[in-house]
Design a protein around this motif. Structure first.
Motif: not given
Length: 90
Positions: A50-55
């Motif tokens: 989820a953090a990868r997608a947000a970044l």
């Protein structure tokens, strides 16, 4: 969400602090630190993805271009932005 597209240079690394299980997703750049809050739980790599997608969204790039360098099971993570079409060995 914060626009970080000016930082999207191939080979650049991004140190982020992830807060899993947040009430709402958010990304902010404060004092040179990227903080990402995700609603995903810290189980089976869901918060990391989820953090990868947000970044990736904030950088304006495909999430497949972001490689996790360090911090798979930590709140502090380091991602690298790869060249388009470049495949990571991880």
């Amino acid at each position: 969400m914060t626009d970080l597209s000016h930082l999207a240079q191939p080979g650049a690394t991004f140190a982020v602090r992830v807060t899993p299980g947040a009430r709402r997703a958010a990304l902010e750049l404060a004092e040179g630190v990227i903080r990402i809050s995700v609603t995903a739980p810290p189980e089976d790599g869901r918060a990391t993805e989820a953090a990868r997608a947000a970044l990736a969204d904030a950088l304006g790039v495909a999430r497949t271009r972001l490689t996790l360098i360090r911090g798979a099971k930590s709140r502090d993570k380091l991602f690298r932005l790869d060249q388009p079409g470049e495949r990571s060995s991880r």
